[in-house]
Every structure is written in C-alpha cells, then in structure tokens.
Write a protein that holds these residues in place. Structure first.
Motif, mmCIF file in Angstrom:
data_model
loop_
_atom_site.group_PDB
_atom_site.id
_atom_site.type_symbol
_atom_site.label_atom_id
_atom_site.label_comp_id
_atom_site.label_asym_id
_atom_site.label_seq_id
_atom_site.Cartn_x
_atom_site.Cartn_y
_atom_site.Cartn_z
ATOM 1 N N VAL A 88 -112.834 -59.531 122.614
ATOM 2 C CA VAL A 88 -112.682 -58.086 122.724
ATOM 3 C C VAL A 88 -111.307 -57.668 122.229
ATOM 4 N N SER A 89 -111.191 -56.412 121.887
ATOM 5 C CA SER A 89 -109.882 -55.883 121.520
ATOM 6 C C SER A 89 -109.893 -54.396 121.779
ATOM 7 N N ALA A 90 -108.721 -53.792 121.659
ATOM 8 C CA ALA A 90 -108.653 -52.349 121.811
ATOM 9 C C ALA A 90 -109.151 -51.691 120.530
ATOM 10 N N THR A 91 -109.522 -50.416 120.615
ATOM 11 C CA THR A 91 -109.902 -49.696 119.409
ATOM 12 C C THR A 91 -108.665 -49.498 118.542
ATOM 13 N N PRO A 92 -108.837 -49.258 117.233
ATOM 14 C CA PRO A 92 -107.673 -49.061 116.371
ATOM 15 C C PRO A 92 -106.722 -47.993 116.904
ATOM 16 N N LEU A 93 -107.290 -46.900 117.395
ATOM 17 C CA LEU A 93 -106.457 -45.817 117.918
ATOM 18 C C LEU A 93 -105.555 -46.319 119.035
ATOM 19 N N ASP A 94 -106.148 -47.157 119.891
ATOM 20 C CA ASP A 94 -105.431 -47.705 121.029
ATOM 21 C C ASP A 94 -104.367 -48.700 120.570
ATOM 22 N N GLN A 95 -104.769 -49.604 119.655
ATOM 23 C CA GLN A 95 -103.827 -50.609 119.150
ATOM 24 C C GLN A 95 -102.609 -49.953 118.523
ATOM 25 N N ILE A 96 -102.885 -48.947 117.674
ATOM 26 C CA ILE A 96 -101.787 -48.314 116.964
ATOM 27 C C ILE A 96 -100.876 -47.588 117.926
ATOM 28 N N LYS A 97 -101.483 -46.990 118.922
ATOM 29 C CA LYS A 97 -100.676 -46.295 119.915
ATOM 30 C C LYS A 97 -99.719 -47.258 120.614
ATOM 31 N N THR A 98 -100.274 -48.432 120.988
ATOM 32 C CA THR A 98 -99.435 -49.425 121.651
ATOM 33 C C THR A 98 -98.314 -49.893 120.723
ATOM 34 N N LEU A 99 -98.683 -50.164 119.468
ATOM 35 C CA LEU A 99 -97.676 -50.657 118.522
ATOM 36 C C LEU A 99 -96.581 -49.616 118.285
ATOM 37 N N LEU A 100 -96.995 -48.364 118.125
ATOM 38 C CA LEU A 100 -96.003 -47.306 117.909
ATOM 39 C C LEU A 100 -95.110 -47.166 119.127
ATOM 40 N N PHE A 101 -95.718 -47.348 120.278
ATOM 41 C CA PHE A 101 -94.952 -47.247 121.512
ATOM 42 C C PHE A 101 -93.901 -48.352 121.572
ATOM 43 N N LEU A 102 -94.259 -49.513 121.017
ATOM 44 C CA LEU A 102 -93.323 -50.639 121.026
ATOM 45 C C LEU A 102 -92.276 -50.499 119.932
ATOM 46 N N GLY A 103 -92.328 -49.433 119.156
ATOM 47 C CA GLY A 103 -91.279 -49.169 118.181
ATOM 48 C C GLY A 103 -91.604 -49.603 116.768
ATOM 49 N N ILE A 163 -110.750 -43.305 133.799
ATOM 50 C CA ILE A 163 -109.642 -43.349 134.758
ATOM 51 C C ILE A 163 -109.899 -44.366 135.863
ATOM 52 N N SER A 164 -111.174 -44.743 136.076
ATOM 53 C CA SER A 164 -111.440 -45.687 137.157
ATOM 54 C C SER A 164 -111.376 -47.136 136.688
ATOM 55 N N PHE A 165 -111.830 -47.398 135.475
ATOM 56 C CA PHE A 165 -111.875 -48.780 134.988
ATOM 57 C C PHE A 165 -111.180 -48.878 133.626
ATOM 58 N N PRO A 166 -109.870 -48.592 133.578
ATOM 59 C CA PRO A 166 -109.209 -48.576 132.258
ATOM 60 C C PRO A 166 -109.301 -49.915 131.534
ATOM 61 N N LYS A 167 -109.308 -51.012 132.293
ATOM 62 C CA LYS A 167 -109.333 -52.332 131.662
ATOM 63 C C LYS A 167 -110.644 -52.550 130.912
ATOM 64 N N ILE A 168 -111.749 -52.191 131.581
ATOM 65 C CA ILE A 168 -113.060 -52.366 130.953
ATOM 66 C C ILE A 168 -113.232 -51.401 129.788
ATOM 67 N N MET A 169 -112.765 -50.175 129.982
ATOM 68 C CA MET A 169 -113.075 -49.129 129.020
ATOM 69 C C MET A 169 -112.271 -49.220 127.725
ATOM 70 N N THR A 170 -111.186 -49.999 127.731
ATOM 71 C CA THR A 170 -110.396 -50.054 126.508
ATOM 72 C C THR A 170 -110.610 -51.358 125.749
ATOM 73 N N ASN A 171 -111.509 -52.209 126.237
ATOM 74 C CA ASN A 171 -111.783 -53.462 125.538
ATOM 75 C C ASN A 171 -113.089 -53.399 124.773
ATOM 76 N N TRP A 172 -112.986 -53.165 123.476
ATOM 77 C CA TRP A 172 -114.188 -53.099 122.651
ATOM 78 C C TRP A 172 -114.480 -54.467 122.058
ATOM 79 N N PRO A 173 -115.785 -54.739 121.837
ATOM 80 C CA PRO A 173 -116.090 -56.004 121.173
ATOM 81 C C PRO A 173 -115.484 -56.005 119.771
ATOM 82 N N VAL A 174 -115.042 -57.192 119.338
ATOM 83 C CA VAL A 174 -114.478 -57.282 118.004
ATOM 84 C C VAL A 174 -115.606 -57.416 116.990
ATOM 85 N N SER A 175 -115.533 -56.622 115.937
ATOM 86 C CA SER A 175 -116.582 -56.678 114.939
ATOM 87 C C SER A 175 -116.232 -57.709 113.887
ATOM 88 N N GLU A 176 -117.214 -58.495 113.498
ATOM 89 C CA GLU A 176 -116.986 -59.437 112.407
ATOM 90 C C GLU A 176 -117.764 -59.004 111.181
#
Lengths: 208, 332
Positions: free
Chosen positions: B171-186, B131-144
């Motif tokens: 960096v990117s969001a976790t899959p759970l986060d990405q999908i949530k955003t995409l679903l939110f966008l319709g 809740i204090s650092f949402p920007k840092i906490m939702t950016n995961w390193p991208v795995s190659e």
C-alpha cells in the motif's frame, strides 16, 4: 416529598437528557468515565451546596437582583470545589481543565436555584440539588463509558488519578487504541452518543 | 387522431432513471479502477451496496414509508457507490460498513430521507471514515499498471473462495498525499520523486470521471454550472499559488487530475438534494468549494479537502439560495 425529587432528578426532569441543561461540560469532558464521574461529583457538590445556601435566604433576596446574588454564591462554591480538586488530584484537575470553573456558568446549577431552591424550603432543596446532580452524573458516566470504549478501546482509563496510583490496574484495555473509532472521542461523537441516549429515553417513555 | 402527450411532458424522468444514468457514467472509471487496483473494489461494491439497501429498507420501515419505491429509486445505491469508489479498495469491510451506516442512516434518514438531507450522504460517510480511521483511509493499494489478470482473479475469487491469498498488501499514500508530505518535509516540487507510473492510474481514472461527467451533462442529468465553476475555481486558485511560488505549490493541472476533483465536480456536488437549485447559487457553491479545497489541500492537515469543502458548503446552501432567489416577474 423526597420521592418526587428522586423521580424528577433521575428520570422525568433529567438534567442532561430532558432539560438539556449543562450541555457544554456534558459534551466536552466525557471522553472517559473518570472525567465524567469527577465532573458529575463536582456538580453534585456545587448544586447541593448552592441549593441549601440559597434556600434559607430566598425571602431576603430582592427579586430584581436575584441572579447576580445567586451567581455570586455559586461562584464562591465552585471556587471551593475547584481548589479542592486541584489539591486532591492534580492530573485530574488538568484533565478537566476549564470545565470545573465553568460549572459556575452551567445552566443547570442556576436553573435549579432559580426554579427550586428560591421557592422551596431547605431540605427539599438539598434533595433536589443532590438528585438533579446525580441524574446528570449518570448521563456523564454513560456517555464517558460509551465514548471511551468505542473511541479508545479502554474502560476506567485515568481512574487512578481519582483514587490513587496503586489502582492503575483497573484500566481495562479492550482493544488496541489505535484501532479505535476516533469519531467517538471527538466532539461529533459526543453529540451522536447524547442523541442516542435521548432517543432511548424517549422510546422508554413512549412505551409507558 | 393520434393521442399525444401534453407538450410539457417531454420524457419520463424519474429518480431511478437519473440514478441509472449516473451509474452508467461511472462504469468506465470502475473498469479502470479494477484494472489498476485489483478486483477488491467489486467485492466492496457488492457488499457495500447490499448493506446500504438493507439499511435503507430498515430505515424506511421504521419511518413507516413504503419500502419498494424508495429502495428501488437508486439514491442509496448511488450514494454507496460514490462512497466506495472514494475510499481505498483495500479497506477492511467493517470500516466500509461503518461509513455506509453513517451515510445512509445518519446523514440521510436521520435528517428526513431523500429530499431533506442537508449534507451529501456519501461525503458524510467519507468524512466520518477519514477522521476516524486516518491510517486505513490514506493507504491505497499500489498499482502495478493496468492488469487484465485482475478481472480473471475476480472470477477465480468466486470459484475458489478463500483458497489463496489473492491480493498482496502493498500500500501507499495517494500522489496528492505523498507530495503533501514531501513538500512538508521541505522538498522542492521539481525534484519530487513521484514517478509517472504512480500518477498515471489516478489521472486516467480522473479523466474517465471527466468523460462520464460530460455524458451526464449531455444527457441533461446535470447542468454544466456546478462542475464548470468547481473546476475553474480549483484551476484559478491553484494557479494563483503556482505563479506565486512554483517550487512549493503544485501546478493547477496536477490539482485537477489528482484527488477527487473530477469525481466531485460531476458526481458529488451535483447531488440535487444538497446543492443549491438556483443557477447563480450553483456557481457560487462551486467556486467556494474550489477555494476551500485548494486551501485545505495546500495548508490543511488532510491530503484532499473536497469532502470537507462539500460538507461545509452544504450547510451554506440555504443562505446561498436565500440571496440568489430570482425575482418573481411582476414584483419590484
């Protein structure tokens, strides 16, 4: 006599840290110094006025009906303060919101009327109201400062609402507010900061 | 005549042995995390756990407790470890230290130290950071993909400290986060642009948490009640949603394999201090955490709700225990 009220109000019986009265506004509005200071001053006014209004009539108030009568007087005074702040600074009034009318229900005002003004003469009651309010104001200012710096990286934000647009330069930006420790600006931060202040006060008292 | 222990004493089971087994069960998943997301997590572990033990010692000293036995019992070690594996590996170190501070000093020692803390220390640290650092906490390193070079880089890091920029900051969001955003966008579930290679690292790590958890159950460090009830509960409630509308809700398997489901089921909610002690209570605790998690994941503002669900249910533990207390034999 006045020395005792000063000591009680500012330290020994501090409204915010020792009596723990009036916690609702203490925790809710202290997101910055300006809000804390403004609410503190409003509370000082209400407490002084209510104490000197109640003290002269203390012998005529029937014991069984005293609380409604006290509240009615306090409510009238709070309405005056509420309308004054609305007239003087609309942005500040919006920022403080419901907490100015809520000074009526603030336990500290009724507590001082009940515990002090209804038992003492007018002049000591005036001192008591002023220094109790001042003690609370200090707590509000310190809490506001800590939460503002840690949570938002600023100091004296919105102070110009209080003293005029041209003083906007007073706001100090210590670091980018997006890097702030958001928790401090949120309600849990208020609890944690308040408890830290209480710990500090108890430590000092222990040392004595 | 052989001297034998009384039959009640089967095995020496102290706090530190329990904690050591927990660490052992976490090691395989750590191995995968390094492979997929880089060695930074090792640095986090060294610094974070060191800081946690340091804070633990200071708190014990301030509270006049003996330092050695309590620092060595490993509870601070495990709490810090769990916090570190739940946050992104590329987290700035000062942010991590704030989280550690909150989990050790505020959540644990301010409430009375080990055995008395009503909240799970690791989850308090996590929630404070989220809740204090949402920007840092939702950016995961991208795995190659799984890269052995990550391990080699780790040793290079120690031999040439700070000589080269060792980690690229993709960096990117976790899959759970990405999908949530995409679903939110319709968007609809079946056309989501989430590739297998994005999902795979998280799901493989989750599977290793699952295996590590089974190891803990096998070793009788934890009972099966808590993990099973949480997993079944998440499965059940997310399938309800899935059957209701398959285009806007993710499948129950997705919910099991993503986010912190398995980590929480086996390692977090099984914290012996902050979870119920009665068997019935454990089942209720697990089911309700699952329900709240599914609700937060699908309707809440945060990508994964397990931390909040655990903290919320931690407060309810005294109530749960009150109503699930087994009857004493012989009484009405």
């Amino acid at each position: 006599m006045i020395k005792e009220q000063i000591q009680d109000g500012l330290w020994r019986q501090n409204a915010g840290l020792v009596q723990l009265l009036g916690l609702c506004p203490t925790l809710a509005v202290t997101v910055n110094i300006t809000n804390g200071f403004a609410l503190g001053v409003a509370t000082i006014f209400v407490m002084m006025l209510s104490n000197i209004s109640i003290s002269p009539i203390r012998n005529y108030v029937p014991e069984s009906a005293r609380v409604p009568i006290f509240i009615l007087v306090i409510a009238g005074l709070v309405t005056i303060v509420d309308l004054s702040i609305n007239a003087l600074s609309k942005p500040l009034y919006d920022a403080l919101g419901i907490f100015i009318p809520l000074i009526v229900t603030n336990c500290i005002v009724l507590a001082r009327v009940e515990a002090f003004a209804s038992k003492n003469s007018t002049l000591p009651s005036l001192y008591d109201g002023f220094f109790m309010g001042l003690g609370l104001t200090f707590v509000l200012i310190i809490l506001g400062a800590v939460r503002e710096i840690v949570g938002n990286g600023t100091l004296f934000q919105n102070l110009h609402f209080l003293i005029g647009e041209k003083y906007q330069f007073l706001t100090i930006q210590l670091f980018d507010s997006s890097d702030g420790f958001l928790l401090a600006a949120l309600p849990p931060g208020a609890f944690i900061a308040l408890s830290a202040l209480i710990v500090f006060l108890n430590l000092v008292n222990q040392k004595k | 005549m052989a001297i034998i222990d009384s039959p009640a004493i089967k095995e020496r089971s102290t706090v530190s042995i329990v904690m050591f087994t927990v660490i052992l069960a976490l090691l395989p998943s750590l191995f995968l995390q390094i492979g997929f997301f880089g060695y930074q997590i090792l640095g986090n572990l060294f610094i974070g756990i060191g800081f946690a033990l340091f804070l633990e010692a200071i708190c014990l000293r301030l509270r006049n407790y003996p330092i050695r036995p309590f620092v060595l019992d490993g509870s601070a070690f495990v709490a810090a470890w769990l916090l570190i594996v739940s946050v992104p590996a590329n987290i700035p170190i000062w942010t991590l230290l704030i989280g550690i501070f909150f989990s050790i000093v505020v959540a644990k020692h301010a409430y009375g130290g080990i055995g008395s803390n009503p909240f799970n220390p690791a989850m308090i640290g996590y929630a404070v950071l989220l809740i204090s650092f949402p920007k840092i906490m939702t950016n995961w390193p991208v795995s190659e993909g799984f890269e052995v070079s990550n391990f080699i880089q780790f040793f290079e890091f120690f031999s040439f400290l700070n000589t080269n920029e060792v980690y690229d900051a993709v960096v990117s969001a976790t899959p759970l986060d990405q999908i949530k955003t995409l679903l939110f966008l319709g968007e609809e579930v079946n056309i989501l642009p989430i590739s297998f290679s994005t999902l795979a690292p998280y799901q493989m790590i989750a599977l290793l948490y699952f295996l590590g958890g089974l190891f803990l159950v096998y070793k009788k460090v934890i009972t099966w009640h808590l993990p099973l009830s949480l997993i079944l509960s998440i499965y059940f409630f997310s399938s309800l949603l899935y059957f209701y509308d398959q285009s806007t809700y993710m499948s129950p398997m997705f919910h099991l394999l993503n986010g912190a489901t398995f980590l929480a089921a086996f390692f977090i909610i099984t914290d012996p201090v902050s979870s119920p002690t009665t068997l019935k209570g454990k089942v209720i605790f697990g089911i309700l955490i699952g329900l709240i998690t599914v609700i937060i994941r699908n309707y809440g503002g945060y990508p994964d709700g397990i931390a909040f669900a655990v903290i919320f249910m931690n407060i309810c533990v005294p109530l749960i225990e009150k109503f699930t207390q087994p009857k004493v034999f012989g009484y009405e």
